[in-house]
Design an enzyme around this catalytic site. Structure first.
Site, PDB file in Angstrom:
ATOM      1  CB  SER A 143       2.816  22.183 -85.332  1.00 16.98           C
ATOM      2  OG  SER A 143       4.171  22.235 -85.731  1.00 16.98           O
ATOM      3  CE1 TYR A 156       4.585  22.750 -80.050  1.00 20.79           C
ATOM      4  CE2 TYR A 156       5.601  21.858 -82.026  1.00 20.79           C
ATOM      5  CZ  TYR A 156       4.828  22.821 -81.405  1.00 20.79           C
ATOM      6  OH  TYR A 156       4.303  23.858 -82.134  1.00 20.79           O
ATOM      7  CB  ALA A 158       3.061  13.193 -78.536  1.00 15.72           C
ATOM      8  CE  LYS A 160       1.107  22.507 -81.391  1.00 18.09           C
ATOM      9  NZ  LYS A 160       0.011  23.480 -81.205  1.00 18.09           N
TER      10      LYS A 160
END
Length: 256
Positions: A143, A156, A158, A160
């Site tokens: 992402s 989230y 961390a 990605k």
């Protein structure tokens, strides 16, 4: 000239909807046989049925990517169905919205478990089969949140960032084995995740739809959202590119 994956086989985790669905169908359209893997078995079967209408072999597999035994079974089932494994797309992901200060430990573990550990387990299980096939492609879905932080998404982001780092490291480990490892970093794609984010981004009496439209205009220089089909097209390219590895490619309309 259109890129062809004729004779190639793939699995796609998180394939029942959103970006995973877009990638699974793009691979099938390009000629690959596809195993659609997801916790949602019915959803996976619906996408597999769509792939079969394109003239490809396709199977649906139920898998929890946080469990190594289920991931290993998914890889075995893909090889049993198609005879080999050439392309792996690790797209399963979850999101949560919480300030770090009040975030529950279980919520951190849930997001990191699916998004980071799941990619690790899938890569680990797939490597022997990719080597057996004489090489292959690993495509991890990260992402733009794996390149820059966002408030209330520490877990989230961390997870990605971890996928981007894993991709870079693994690419170097297997570079001489004919295996490429790359990551797709989607921008703003209208999936279930962004429906949740739109709710969280509402201002005052603003509707979620208005918050979505505002996010698109405020955050994306091109002023239009990305699509699952965009991600599918990039996945097809990565599945055919032999000299591109270790990259985390942002497809985000200029955000990053």
């Amino acid at each position: 000239m259109a890129m062809s994956l004729q004779g190639k086989t793939a699995y796609v985790t998180g394939g029942s909807r959103g970006i995973g669905r877009g990638i699974a169908l793009a691979l099938a359209q390009a000629g690959a046989d596809v195993a659609v893997a997801d916790l949602d078995g019915d959803g996976a079967e619906a996408v597999a049925a769509e792939a079969r209408t394109l003239g490809r072999r396709a199977v649906a597999l139920r898998v929890d990517v946080t469990r190594s035994a289920e991931v290993e079974a998914m890889v075995r089932a893909t090889v049993e169905a198609f005879g080999r494994l050439d392309i792996t797309v690790n797209s399963a992901g979850v999101i949560g919205i919480s300030p770090l200060e009040t975030m529950a430990e279980a919520e951190w573990d849930r997001v990191l478990g699916v998004n980071a550990k799941g990619v690790f387990l899938c890569c680990k299980a797939a490597l022997p089969e990719l080597r057996r096939a004489g090489g292959g492609r690993i495509i991890n879905v990260a992402s733009i949140a794996g390149k820059r932080g966002s408030p209330n998404l520490a877990h989230y982001c961390a997870s990605k960032f971890a996928v981007v780092g894993l991709t870079s490291a693994l690419a170097k480990e297997v570079a001489r084995d004919g295996i490429t490892v790359n990551a797709i970093c989607p921008g703003i794609v209208r999936t279930h995740m962004w429906d949740l984010l739109s709710q969280a981004r509402r201002r005052g009496e603003e509707t979620a739809e208005a918050a979505w439209q505002r996010s698109v205009q405020d955050l994306i220089p091109q002023g239009r959202p990305q699509t699952a089909e965009d991600m599918g097209a990039l996945a097809v390219y990565l599945a055919t590119a032999g000299n591109l590895t270790g990259q985390a490619i942002s497809l985000d309309g200029g955000i990053t």
